[in-house]
Design a protein around this motif. Sequence first.
Motif, short mmCIF file in Angstrom:
data_model
loop_
_atom_site.label_atom_id
_atom_site.label_comp_id
_atom_site.label_asym_id
_atom_site.label_seq_id
_atom_site.Cartn_x
_atom_site.Cartn_y
_atom_site.Cartn_z
N HIS A 23 -3.34 -6.93 -6.25
CA HIS A 23 -2.31 -5.97 -5.85
C HIS A 23 -2.50 -4.66 -6.60
O HIS A 23 -2.47 -3.57 -6.01
CB HIS A 23 -0.92 -6.56 -6.12
CG HIS A 23 0.20 -5.62 -5.86
ND1 HIS A 23 0.59 -5.27 -4.59
CD2 HIS A 23 1.00 -4.93 -6.70
CE1 HIS A 23 1.59 -4.41 -4.66
NE2 HIS A 23 1.85 -4.18 -5.94
N ARG A 109 -5.02 0.34 2.69
CA ARG A 109 -3.58 0.24 2.94
C ARG A 109 -3.25 -0.97 3.80
O ARG A 109 -2.22 -1.62 3.61
CB ARG A 109 -3.07 1.53 3.58
CG ARG A 109 -3.07 2.67 2.58
CD ARG A 109 -2.63 3.98 3.15
NE ARG A 109 -2.67 5.00 2.11
CZ ARG A 109 -2.59 6.29 2.34
NH1 ARG A 109 -2.43 6.74 3.58
NH2 ARG A 109 -2.65 7.15 1.34
N SER A 110 -4.13 -1.29 4.73
CA SER A 110 -3.96 -2.50 5.53
C SER A 110 -4.04 -3.74 4.63
O SER A 110 -3.24 -4.68 4.77
CB SER A 110 -5.04 -2.56 6.61
OG SER A 110 -5.04 -3.80 7.27
N GLN A 112 -3.30 -3.81 1.51
CA GLN A 112 -2.08 -3.83 0.69
C GLN A 112 -0.95 -4.54 1.44
O GLN A 112 -0.24 -5.35 0.87
CB GLN A 112 -1.63 -2.40 0.35
CG GLN A 112 -2.42 -1.75 -0.74
CD GLN A 112 -1.96 -0.32 -0.97
OE1 GLN A 112 -2.04 0.52 -0.08
NE2 GLN A 112 -1.47 -0.05 -2.17
N LYS A 113 -0.81 -4.22 2.73
CA LYS A 113 0.24 -4.86 3.54
C LYS A 113 -0.02 -6.36 3.66
O LYS A 113 0.89 -7.17 3.52
CB LYS A 113 0.31 -4.21 4.92
CG LYS A 113 0.88 -2.82 4.91
CD LYS A 113 0.88 -2.21 6.28
CE LYS A 113 1.31 -0.74 6.19
NZ LYS A 113 1.14 -0.06 7.46
N ASP A 114 -1.28 -6.73 3.94
CA ASP A 114 -1.64 -8.14 4.04
C ASP A 114 -1.39 -8.86 2.73
O ASP A 114 -0.88 -9.98 2.71
CB ASP A 114 -3.11 -8.30 4.43
CG ASP A 114 -3.42 -7.80 5.82
OD1 ASP A 114 -2.46 -7.57 6.61
OD2 ASP A 114 -4.61 -7.59 6.13
N ALA A 116 0.69 -8.03 0.33
CA ALA A 116 2.13 -8.09 0.04
C ALA A 116 2.81 -9.20 0.87
O ALA A 116 3.80 -9.79 0.43
CB ALA A 116 2.80 -6.75 0.31
N ALA A 117 2.26 -9.48 2.04
CA ALA A 117 2.86 -10.49 2.93
C ALA A 117 2.52 -11.92 2.51
O ALA A 117 3.17 -12.86 2.96
CB ALA A 117 2.38 -10.25 4.37
#
Length: 119
Positions: A23, A109-110, A112-114, A116-117
Amino acid sequence: MKESFDEPRFLALLNLAGPETGHELLLRLDEDLSRVAAALAKAAIGPDRLALREQSHVLLAISGTVGADGLYVLAERLNRLVRALEPAPVSDVLAEIAVLLDQLIARVRSAQKDHAAQP
């Protein structure tokens, strides 16, 4: 130039980092790549060859590490152009770098979203 992105290398880097460090790594990559993009755009106006050279070094390190092979090749080309004794135009290579850099930032950024999920 079309990006030749080594997705397995990128994912291996994230796996090696682990969840918490991964992260942090993604946050730093986003910040560093965004800073490089802004610095290149600003340095291109002059052109500020020293700033372009400095940013090419940062871009070489990051793109080589994450698997952005096309971006790495362009960063090498930029570095050669700005180190040349006879100033050479850099606008074309900067335009190509901007496109691939935007793609890499979007990929980070993609991720990061993955990331975080994930639980």
